[in-house]
Design a protein around this motif. Structure first.
Motif, short mmCIF file in Angstrom:
data_model
loop_
_atom_site.label_atom_id
_atom_site.label_comp_id
_atom_site.label_asym_id
_atom_site.label_seq_id
_atom_site.Cartn_x
_atom_site.Cartn_y
_atom_site.Cartn_z
N GLU A 79 17.25 44.35 16.63
CA GLU A 79 17.74 45.52 15.90
C GLU A 79 16.76 46.02 14.87
N LEU A 80 15.67 45.29 14.64
CA LEU A 80 14.76 45.62 13.54
C LEU A 80 14.17 47.02 13.67
N GLY A 81 13.71 47.37 14.85
CA GLY A 81 13.10 48.67 15.04
C GLY A 81 14.07 49.81 14.78
N GLU A 82 15.31 49.64 15.24
CA GLU A 82 16.32 50.67 15.01
C GLU A 82 16.62 50.81 13.52
N LEU A 83 16.72 49.70 12.82
CA LEU A 83 16.99 49.74 11.39
C LEU A 83 15.84 50.42 10.65
#
Length: 292
Positions: A79-83
């Motif tokens: 989820e890091l990229g989306e966050l």
């Protein structure tokens, strides 16, 4: 009239726009974002984070921010990229800060191509490439220099970013005409294919530019798979999000990948003053690696 207060356990309290971001969840996100992205979120960013993340919660089918924090604990990398896309602003344009490109066109590219004509490699890294306008602008001036000098030098541009949405746009290489204000008419005709029919009002980058640009996901705070060396690194309007220790570490890592006498380009509101002894200022937000 009854009143309600927001507490650590009250993150799912209803509001006009959806669940509220409670103290515990916001603190977790602050720690998570700093650890994984190097970005410091102040208390004044709470409403912004809440508003932007509501869409993400809906997309994931999550009830509240507590559930989202649990997702981050369980699958941080997933989820890091989306966050990162949510909390950062991808503002870019073709040929932004034109004086950097002028330096490349008039001085650096001719010199590098001459120095490397007997077998050297030319490498430029666009670190924080966002939606691709920067690396494609670099590719235009590089391709023109190669054509002008009839050079056969092995020249490539690496473009990286953390945001999946930004990278998707960069890989597509298709832009609305209104986003191309910085591109001259001559370059539009030379380096873009105009859309027709359902693609009217859009333009796609020329295949030659795609040949010169490699687009990859990368978190600047994590391990870097490339070993360099690079003749120039463009890291413009990226370090404005970082605190001083993070900037210092990043600049030293850049120094380890830049050729002796190579260049680092920063954004107009950024500076290396007091942050690194490895580079010297040689122009408007243009730094050259010092001799060791």
């Amino acid at each position: 009239m009854a009143t309600a207060t927001l507490s650590e356990s009250n993150s799912s309290a209803p509001s006009v726009g959806g669940p509220l971001l409670g103290d515990a969840e916001f603190q977790f996100m602050r720690d998570f974002v700093y650890q994984h992205c190097g970005i410091s979120l102040g208390e004044q960013k709470r409403q912004l984070v809440q508003g932007r993340l509501l869409r993400r919660l809906r997309a994931l089918g999550l009830r509240d921010f507590a559930a989202y924090c649990e997702l981050l604990r369980r699958e941080p990398e997933g989820e890091l990229g989306e966050l990162a896309s949510v909390i950062s602003t991808n503002v870019t344009s073709f040929f932004r800060e034109m004086h950097h490109y002028d330096l490349l066109i008039n001085e650096l590219l001719p010199r590098w191509l001459e120095e490397k004509k007997h077998g050297g490699r030319l490498r430029i890294w666009s670190a924080g490439c966002s939606t691709g306008e920067e690396p494609y602008a670099l590719a235009m001036v590089l391709a023109e220099a190669l054509e002008r000098t009839k050079s056969t030098v092995d020249a490539r541009i690496l473009a990286t970013d953390l945001s999946p949405q930004a990278l998707e746009t960069a890989r597509a290489g298709t832009y609305p005409l209104e986003r191309m204000g910085g591109v001259s008419e001559a370059r539009r005709n030379r380096w873009f294919l105009r859309g027709e029919g359902s693609y009217e009002g859009w333009a796609c980058v020329h295949p030659r530019l795609r040949e010169l640009v490699t687009i990859q996901p990368l978190n600047l705070l994590h391990e870097w798979p490339m070993r360099g060396p690079f003749d120039a690194i463009f890291c413009r309007n990226v370090v404005i999000y970082f605190d001083k220790p993070t900037k210092q570490r990043l600049f030293e890592r850049y120094a380890g990948l830049v050729e002796q006498g190579g260049y680092l380009f920063l954004g107009h509101s950024e500076s290396m003053y007091g942050l690194s002894d490895s580079f010297e200022l040689v122009g408007r937000t243009v730094y050259r690696k010092r001799a060791s």
